[in-house]
Design a protein around this motif. Structure first.
Motif, PDB file in Angstrom:
ATOM      1  N   UNK A 109      33.153 -49.823 -10.584  1.00 55.79           N
ATOM      2  CA  UNK A 109      32.168 -48.810 -10.217  1.00 55.79           C
ATOM      3  C   UNK A 109      31.742 -48.963  -8.756  1.00 55.79           C
ATOM      4  N   UNK A 110      32.290 -49.948  -8.065  1.00 56.46           N
ATOM      5  CA  UNK A 110      31.876 -50.249  -6.696  1.00 56.46           C
ATOM      6  C   UNK A 110      32.811 -49.597  -5.694  1.00 56.46           C
ATOM      7  N   UNK A 111      32.282 -48.839  -4.788  1.00 58.26           N
ATOM      8  CA  UNK A 111      33.156 -48.145  -3.843  1.00 58.26           C
ATOM      9  C   UNK A 111      33.925 -49.101  -2.961  1.00 58.26           C
ATOM     10  N   UNK A 112      33.388 -50.286  -2.692  1.00 57.88           N
ATOM     11  CA  UNK A 112      34.107 -51.254  -1.851  1.00 57.88           C
ATOM     12  C   UNK A 112      35.390 -51.752  -2.509  1.00 57.88           C
ATOM     13  N   UNK A 113      35.516 -51.586  -3.816  1.00 55.77           N
ATOM     14  CA  UNK A 113      36.718 -52.029  -4.508  1.00 55.77           C
ATOM     15  C   UNK A 113      37.866 -51.025  -4.401  1.00 55.77           C
ATOM     16  N   UNK A 122      26.556 -42.644  -1.110  1.00 55.20           N
ATOM     17  CA  UNK A 122      27.610 -42.283  -2.057  1.00 55.20           C
ATOM     18  C   UNK A 122      27.400 -43.055  -3.352  1.00 55.20           C
ATOM     19  N   UNK A 123      27.614 -42.378  -4.472  1.00 58.04           N
ATOM     20  CA  UNK A 123      27.381 -43.006  -5.768  1.00 58.04           C
ATOM     21  C   UNK A 123      28.574 -42.825  -6.685  1.00 58.04           C
ATOM     22  N   UNK A 124      28.703 -43.746  -7.589  1.00 62.64           N
ATOM     23  CA  UNK A 124      29.770 -43.723  -8.582  1.00 62.64           C
ATOM     24  C   UNK A 124      29.535 -42.599  -9.580  1.00 62.64           C
ATOM     25  N   UNK A 125      30.641 -41.950  -9.985  1.00 62.84           N
ATOM     26  CA  UNK A 125      30.577 -40.890 -10.990  1.00 62.84           C
ATOM     27  C   UNK A 125      31.343 -41.294 -12.250  1.00 62.84           C
ATOM     28  N   UNK A 126      32.609 -41.663 -12.077  1.00 66.58           N
ATOM     29  CA  UNK A 126      33.444 -41.979 -13.240  1.00 66.58           C
ATOM     30  C   UNK A 126      34.672 -42.737 -12.786  1.00 66.58           C
ATOM     31  N   UNK A 127      35.268 -43.496 -13.709  1.00 66.22           N
ATOM     32  CA  UNK A 127      36.546 -44.129 -13.415  1.00 66.22           C
ATOM     33  C   UNK A 127      37.442 -44.102 -14.633  1.00 66.22           C
ATOM     34  N   UNK A 128      38.712 -44.396 -14.368  1.00 66.39           N
ATOM     35  CA  UNK A 128      39.716 -44.369 -15.428  1.00 66.39           C
ATOM     36  C   UNK A 128      40.754 -45.428 -15.131  1.00 66.39           C
ATOM     37  N   UNK A 129      41.224 -46.096 -16.180  1.00 63.06           N
ATOM     38  CA  UNK A 129      42.200 -47.156 -15.960  1.00 63.06           C
ATOM     39  C   UNK A 129      43.578 -46.567 -15.681  1.00 63.06           C
ATOM     40  N   UNK A 130      44.529 -47.448 -15.443  1.00 59.10           N
ATOM     41  CA  UNK A 130      45.823 -47.002 -14.943  1.00 59.10           C
ATOM     42  C   UNK A 130      46.585 -46.133 -15.928  1.00 59.10           C
ATOM     43  N   UNK A 131      46.396 -46.386 -17.220  1.00 59.46           N
ATOM     44  CA  UNK A 131      47.159 -45.606 -18.202  1.00 59.46           C
ATOM     45  C   UNK A 131      46.327 -44.500 -18.833  1.00 59.46           C
TER      46      UNK A 131
END
Length: 126
Positions: A108-112, A45-54
């Protein structure tokens, strides 16, 4: 505890578009940073994208930068991943994930990530 359900996957030709959605229930989505990951057959599994809370900051893997756009609507408890110019190598099961609650990191880490949806299949034909 938050529950996540992805939708919007499917079969599309190369160059096409899809919009994935992740609906949250159980707790308000604004408490969580959100990420999308994907897993292709035979690969990790690989990281694609993330977004902060707001929703003010996003970060993308190099492989999808400029083609994928991640957004969130905290009022509707949803996160959306708009994908354009799809390539066969984008074929994978796509997962949304939530990190939190109350943390401010955007990882970007799935463990997080503490909570995961069941995934939605995206298949891009050549």
């Amino acid at each position: 505890q938050v529950q996540l359900v992805e939708s919007g996957g499917g079969l599309v030709q190369a160059g096409g578009s899809l919009r994935l959605s992740c609906a949250a229930s159980g707790r308000t989505l604004s408490l969580y940073s959100m990420g999308w990951f994907r897993q292709a057959p035979g690969k990790e599994r690989e990281f694609v994208a993330n977004i902060n809370r707001i929703g003010s900051n996003t970060y993308y893997a190099e492989s999808v930068k400029g083609r994928f756009t991640l957004s969130r609507d905290n009022a509707k408890n949803t996160v959306s991943l708009q994908m354009i110019s799809l390539k066969p190598e984008d074929t994978a099961v796509y997962y949304c994930a939530a990190d939190g609650p109350y943390r401010f990191r955007v990882s970007t880490k799935e463990d997080d990530y503490d909570y995961w949806g069941q995934g939605t299949q995206v298949t891009v034909s050549s």
